[in-house]
Design a protein around this motif. Structure first.
Motif, short mmCIF file in Angstrom:
data_model
loop_
_atom_site.label_atom_id
_atom_site.label_comp_id
_atom_site.label_asym_id
_atom_site.label_seq_id
_atom_site.Cartn_x
_atom_site.Cartn_y
_atom_site.Cartn_z
N ARG A 15 -5.77 0.37 -5.68
CA ARG A 15 -5.70 0.66 -7.12
C ARG A 15 -4.46 1.51 -7.43
O ARG A 15 -3.75 1.29 -8.41
N PHE A 16 -4.19 2.50 -6.55
CA PHE A 16 -3.02 3.37 -6.79
C PHE A 16 -1.72 2.57 -6.64
O PHE A 16 -0.80 2.69 -7.45
N ALA A 17 -1.68 1.73 -5.60
CA ALA A 17 -0.48 0.88 -5.39
C ALA A 17 -0.27 -0.01 -6.62
O ALA A 17 0.87 -0.21 -7.06
N ALA A 18 -1.37 -0.51 -7.18
CA ALA A 18 -1.26 -1.38 -8.37
C ALA A 18 -0.69 -0.59 -9.55
O ALA A 18 0.09 -1.12 -10.34
N SER A 19 -1.05 0.70 -9.64
CA SER A 19 -0.52 1.52 -10.74
C SER A 19 0.99 1.71 -10.62
O SER A 19 1.66 2.07 -11.58
N LEU A 20 1.53 1.47 -9.41
CA LEU A 20 2.98 1.55 -9.19
C LEU A 20 3.61 0.15 -9.20
O LEU A 20 4.76 -0.02 -8.80
N GLY A 21 2.83 -0.82 -9.61
CA GLY A 21 3.33 -2.19 -9.63
C GLY A 21 3.58 -2.75 -8.24
O GLY A 21 4.37 -3.69 -8.08
N GLY A 22 2.95 -2.16 -7.24
CA GLY A 22 3.13 -2.63 -5.86
C GLY A 22 4.39 -2.11 -5.20
O GLY A 22 4.59 -2.30 -3.99
N LYS A 23 5.27 -1.46 -5.95
CA LYS A 23 6.52 -0.93 -5.39
C LYS A 23 6.24 0.46 -4.83
O LYS A 23 6.19 1.45 -5.58
N CYS A 24 6.06 0.54 -3.50
CA CYS A 24 5.63 1.81 -2.94
C CYS A 24 5.95 1.89 -1.44
O CYS A 24 6.25 0.88 -0.80
N ALA A 25 5.88 3.12 -0.93
CA ALA A 25 5.96 3.34 0.52
C ALA A 25 4.55 3.69 0.99
O ALA A 25 3.95 4.64 0.48
N VAL A 26 4.00 2.89 1.90
CA VAL A 26 2.66 3.13 2.43
C VAL A 26 2.82 3.76 3.80
O VAL A 26 3.48 3.20 4.68
N LYS A 27 2.25 4.97 3.98
CA LYS A 27 2.55 5.77 5.18
C LYS A 27 1.27 6.20 5.90
O LYS A 27 0.38 6.80 5.28
N ALA A 28 1.18 5.89 7.19
CA ALA A 28 0.10 6.44 7.99
C ALA A 28 0.23 7.96 8.00
O ALA A 28 1.35 8.49 8.06
N ASP A 29 -0.89 8.67 7.91
CA ASP A 29 -0.86 10.12 7.78
C ASP A 29 -0.21 10.80 8.99
O ASP A 29 0.59 11.72 8.85
N GLY A 30 -0.54 10.33 10.19
CA GLY A 30 -0.16 11.07 11.41
C GLY A 30 1.11 10.56 12.05
O GLY A 30 1.83 9.73 11.49
N LEU A 31 1.41 11.08 13.26
CA LEU A 31 2.62 10.69 13.99
C LEU A 31 2.45 9.27 14.52
O LEU A 31 1.45 8.94 15.13
N ALA A 32 3.44 8.41 14.26
CA ALA A 32 3.33 7.01 14.68
C ALA A 32 4.66 6.53 15.25
O ALA A 32 5.10 5.42 14.95
N LEU A 33 5.31 7.38 16.03
CA LEU A 33 6.59 7.02 16.67
C LEU A 33 7.62 6.55 15.65
O LEU A 33 8.43 5.67 15.93
N GLY A 34 7.58 7.11 14.46
CA GLY A 34 8.54 6.75 13.42
C GLY A 34 8.31 5.37 12.83
O GLY A 34 9.15 4.86 12.09
#
Ligand code: AMP
Ligand code: GLY
Length: 430
Positions: free
Chosen positions: A139-158
């Motif tokens: 729903r939040f991504a939709a409020s940005l029109g799908g233009k977004c950076a989706v990020k895992a919370d923790g360390l993920a080797l960059g």
């Protein structure tokens, strides 16, 4: 002083090289180190740097080593041992160590923590939300029109940041992190940010718990290929300073970012001693933070340390002991460029064990230093042993001179499949 440095990359070679120049350093161990930094000698006394066969994440092994050898200061290069609490562990055993403790290292180890902190203390960042369920995230991504950076919370080797341009990509990214758990425990939560546009730069600030000193700006080149094409990497090259923030704007960034950050740390009881490295987007509305790192950048360190006039041992001591406030960072009036030579195929799979030639010839050039990252010795022969192999670094009176010197050094070095970007510092010189 006896020093123990943790890590094995180009960053750690640069740190060891600079530490070894200090008259305070008489012995340096590195865990695990690499073939290049093992050739450095302490300027005082001439002792060779010694690589010990312990990984930077082997906390019990490192503690046992430090209890036996009693280094006067341990210096942490990479993020993982910080997130694992190595600073807290060493301090509990009365060992001096440089780097943020576990609570402070959350600025890197939890993107949700950082985002909440920035919003609470008015630090400019992207519009964002933190989610544990796919429906709410979508729903939040939709409020940005799908233009977004989706990020895992923790360390993920960059690798835990997925850039999305539409809802199909955003939903796939959300599914990847929260449902498929592609990043394991790092993806129990995710942060979604609006996409910011602008030039991206790196800031570094040395902190001592109550004060912070900003370095000049630098810029990394994260994509594998020229023109910012290809896959994301750990960083294919850097330069410093950038022309994008004048001294005046850097002072403004200090007021807008570092001051509220320090205020927030005091309010939250966060005792941050180490380097804070914010990734910053220079948007048309001013600098905004994309993320915080709790350590030196790699390869940013390679372009900072050649120009640093201060004694690095003294700076890190001031950072640990909380006496940084009166210290002035002094920089030579030079520009510096680092070009990373990577193994063919990196950041995907690549061969190891390729013989490397020309490093001594490159190092013999004026104002040039080749920092090793993924190198090893096979008998007497220097060979590749990682994705990013060498950080060929040179400095000069201006960026163009530094760039020319760095590429002249690159030409001397050969190994099968070597690849590098030809446009490092290009954005600044356009
Ligand atoms: P991070 O690890 O959070 O810095 O993200 C990795 C890369 O993704 C950054 O270096 C940026 O190039 C890009 N990125 C991250 N967040 C954003 C954002 N909000 N807008 C645009 N690009 C971003
Ligand atoms: N230069 C990228 C990093 O150190 O994370």
């Amino acid at each position: 002083m006896k020093l123990l440095v943790l890590g094995s990359g180009g960053r750690e070679h640069a740190l060891v090289w600079k530490l070894a120049q200090s008259p305070h350093a008489t012995q340096i161990w590195c865990a695990p180190g690499n073939a290049g930094l093992a050739q450095e000698r302490c300027a005082r006394g001439g002792a060779l740097v010694e690589c010990i066969g312990l990984g930077a994440e082997d906390l019990p092994g490192l503690l046992a080593f430090a209890q036996e050898k009693r280094p006067d200061l341990t210096i942490v290069g990479p993020d993982n041992p910080l997130a694992m609490g190595i600073v807290d562990l060493f301090q509990q055993h009365g060992l001096r160590i440089w780097g943020p403790n576990r609570k402070a290292a959350q600025f890197e180890s939890s993107k949700a923590f950082s985002q909440e902190f920035m919003e609470k203390y008015g630090i400019p960042t992207a519009k964002s939300g933190t989610f544990t369920t796919a429906a709410a995230a979508s729903r939040f991504a939709a409020s940005l029109g799908g233009k977004c950076a989706v990020k895992a919370d923790g360390l993920a080797l960059g690798k835990g940041v997925l850039i999305c341009r539409d809802m199909a990509q955003a939903d796939a990214a959300i599914e990847d992190i929260l449902v498929k758990k592609s990043f394991g425990a790092a993806g129990q939560k995710l942060v979604i940010q609006e996409l910011l546009e602008g030039l991206e730069i790196s800031l570094h600030a040395l902190c001592d718990g109550t004060s912070a000193k900003l370095f000049p700006t630098s810029q990394d080149h994260k994509r594998a290929l020229d023109g910012d094409q290809g896959l994301n990497t750990g960083g294919m090259g850097t330069y410093s300073p950038t022309p994008f923030l004048t001294d005046y704007h850097l002072a403004q960034a200090h007021d807008a970012i570092v001051k509220p950050w320090l205020r927030g740390c005091a309010a939250e009881g966060i005792d941050y001693r180490g380097i804070l490295y914010p990734g910053v987007m220079l948007t048309k509305d001013g600098p905004k933070i994309l993320e915080f790192n709790a350590r030196f950048g790699d390869p940013e360190t390679q372009v900072y340390l050649p120009g640093l006039e201060n004694d690095l041992v003294e700076l890190l001591e001031a950072s640990v002991s909380g006496s940084l406030a009166p210290v002035q960072l002094r920089w030579q009036p030079v520009a510096c460029v680092c070009v990373v030579l990577a193994s063919g195929g990196y950041p995907g799979s690549y061969a190891k064990g390729q013989p490397i030639t020309g490093v001594n010839e490159a190092n013999a050039l004026p104002n040039t230093k080749v920092f090793h990252a993924g190198t090893a010795k096979a008998g007497d022969q220097l060979v590749t042993s990682g994705g990013r192999v060498l950080g060929v670094t040179a400095w000069g009176n201006d960026l163009r001179a530094a760039q020319q010197a760095a590429y002249a050094a690159v030409e001397r070095i050969h190994f099968e499949g070597a690849h590098f970007r030809r446009d490092i510092a290009g954005k600044a010189l356009k």
